[in-house]
Design an enzyme around this catalytic site. Structure first.
Site, PDB file in Angstrom:
ATOM      1  N   LYS A  20       4.076   2.764 -11.326  1.00 25.03           N
ATOM      2  CA  LYS A  20       3.792   1.758 -10.295  1.00 25.03           C
ATOM      3  C   LYS A  20       2.331   1.861  -9.884  1.00 25.03           C
ATOM      4  CE  LYS A  20       3.980  -1.005  -6.673  1.00 25.03           C
ATOM      5  NZ  LYS A  20       4.004  -2.479  -6.856  1.00 25.03           N
TER       6      LYS A  20
ATOM      7  N   CYS B  39      -3.134  -7.860  -7.922  1.00 30.83           N
ATOM      8  CA  CYS B  39      -2.013  -7.843  -6.992  1.00 30.83           C
ATOM      9  C   CYS B  39      -2.152  -9.024  -6.034  1.00 30.83           C
ATOM     10  CB  CYS B  39      -1.974  -6.546  -6.188  1.00 30.83           C
ATOM     11  SG  CYS B  39      -0.560  -6.544  -5.030  1.00 30.83           S
TER      12      CYS B  39
HETATM   13  O1  LIG Z   1       3.414  -6.696  -4.284  1.00 29.95           O
HETATM   14  C1  LIG Z   1       3.193  -5.860  -5.194  1.00 29.95           C
HETATM   15  O2  LIG Z   1       3.297  -4.612  -5.062  1.00 29.95           O
HETATM   16  C2  LIG Z   1       2.778  -6.457  -6.484  1.00 29.95           C
HETATM   17  N1  LIG Z   1       3.484  -7.547  -6.906  1.00 29.95           N
HETATM   18  C3  LIG Z   1       3.141  -8.227  -8.052  1.00 29.95           C
HETATM   19  O3  LIG Z   1       3.788  -9.211  -8.449  1.00 29.95           O
HETATM   20  N2  LIG Z   1       2.092  -7.797  -8.788  1.00 29.95           N
HETATM   21  C4  LIG Z   1       1.348  -6.721  -8.416  1.00 29.95           C
HETATM   22  O4  LIG Z   1       0.375  -6.372  -9.132  1.00 29.95           O
HETATM   23  C5  LIG Z   1       1.713  -6.023  -7.225  1.00 29.95           C
HETATM   24  I1  LIG Z   1       0.628  -4.335  -6.679  1.00 29.95           I
END
Ligand SMILES: O=C(O)c1[nH]c(=O)[nH]c(=O)c1I
Length: 310
Positions: free
Chosen positions: A43, A128
């Site tokens: 993650k 993100c």
């Molecule tokens: O909300 C998130 O943690 C997230 N959600 C996404 O759909 N892509 C991302 O790169 C991330 I860092």
């Protein structure tokens, strides 16, 4: 038949999880290790652990998923600790994702990895869509170039970047021009399509709490955009920069199409969330069946060979 060479290592198959799905904890990562996935990724990590956004922040919907997780994670040390232990008794390089919420944090995260004994592959997440108040870095071209310039002053380990989807040929050209300036190992396209909206037909209500229901879209919805981004970068980037194809992979056919567009590794997010790690075996079998039907012995026989209409 599905053997895939990526950065001098031969993976059993090109299939892996998309960062963010089934990779938050050691338990989830261990389950991926024990699955048929050829590789896997952690993650996206920040320096300090993060709670992320209030729940509900993820929803499976008929044609895909919507999420506004908000970058929850256990902090980079948690994943680095896992990675250093993992590499002690595994040959296959691990993929390690980082996502700073500022330029400084991105530099600090990569400096930490550079100074560590980590020998795997690092993925810098520039896409993100759910950090409150933070635009997706890779939609800011000068900022992206600035970060990569700073990073490659000191970072000498294998590095890939996770990109958001682009929807304009000029943007493919501009982004490829920037990326070609750097010794990147790969580009990973696409992240979720940012800030979509799903409404529950029964309740007339959105399905996630943060941002009035706006969130990143994944799943069947995104395959045409994912294939276009994979193809656009595969045809624009220097051959040393490989492509990881992510987005809309539910079946062996979807995986095959990403490979046709030029992808080398394939990441699965939404459908892995829905189906669990057993999906890797299913998709590997479906992909092999397609290759057999078409008379291909290896992926190299057809990678990047999508046909246009002349
Ligand atoms: O909300 C998130 O943690 C997230 N959600 C996404 O759909 N892509 C991302 O790169 C991330 I860092």
């Amino acid at each position: 038949m599905l053997q895939t060479t990526f950065l001098d290592y031969i993976y059993e198959n090109p299939l892996m999880n998309a960062s963010g799905v089934h990779c938050m904890t050691v338990e989830e990562l261990t389950a991926l290790e024990n699955s048929a996935a050829g590789a896997f990724i952690t993650k996206s990590a920040t320096l300090a652990p993060r709670e992320g956004n209030p729940e509900p922040r993820y929803a499976d919907v008929p044609l895909g998923s919507i999420n506004s997780m908000g970058l929850p994670n256990n902090g980079v040390d948690y994943y680095l600790d896992y990675a250093l232990k993992y590499q002690m008794n595994h040959e296959a390089p691990l993929f390690f994702s980082v996502a700073g919420t500022s330029v400084d944090e991105n530099i600090a995260l990569l400096q930490k990895i550079q100074d560590s004994d980590f020998q795997g592959i690092t993925e810098l997440n520039l896409s993100c869509p759910n950090v409150p108040g933070k635009p997706q870095v890779a939609y800011d071209f000068p900022l992206t170039e600035k970060i990569l310039t700073e990073v490659f002053q000191f970072f000498t380990k294998p590095l890939g970047v996770k990109l958001p989807p682009y929807f304009d040929m000029a943007h493919f050209d501009q982004m490829a021009e920037i990326l070609n300036k750097f010794p990147l190992t790969y580009v990973n396209s696409i992240n979720s399509i940012g800030n979509g909206l799903y409404i529950d037909p029964e309740s007339d209500q959105v399905v996630i709490r943060p941002k009035e229901g706006f969130g990143g879209i994944g799943g069947e919805y995104v395959k045409p955009t994912a294939l276009a981004n994979v193809r656009a970068f595969a045809t624009r980037l220097k051959p040393e920069i490989k492509i990881i194809g992510t987005g809309g992979i539910l079946t062996g056919q979807d995986a095959y199409e990403h490979l046709l567009c030029g992808a080398t590794m394939l990441q699965i997010g939404t459908q892995l969330q829905k189906e669990g790690p057993a999906i890797f075996e299913r998709i590997a079998q479906e992909l092999e069946a397609i290759m057999k039907k078409k008379g291909y012995q290896s992926i190299a026989d057809f990678r990047g060979k999508v046909k246009t209409i002349n």
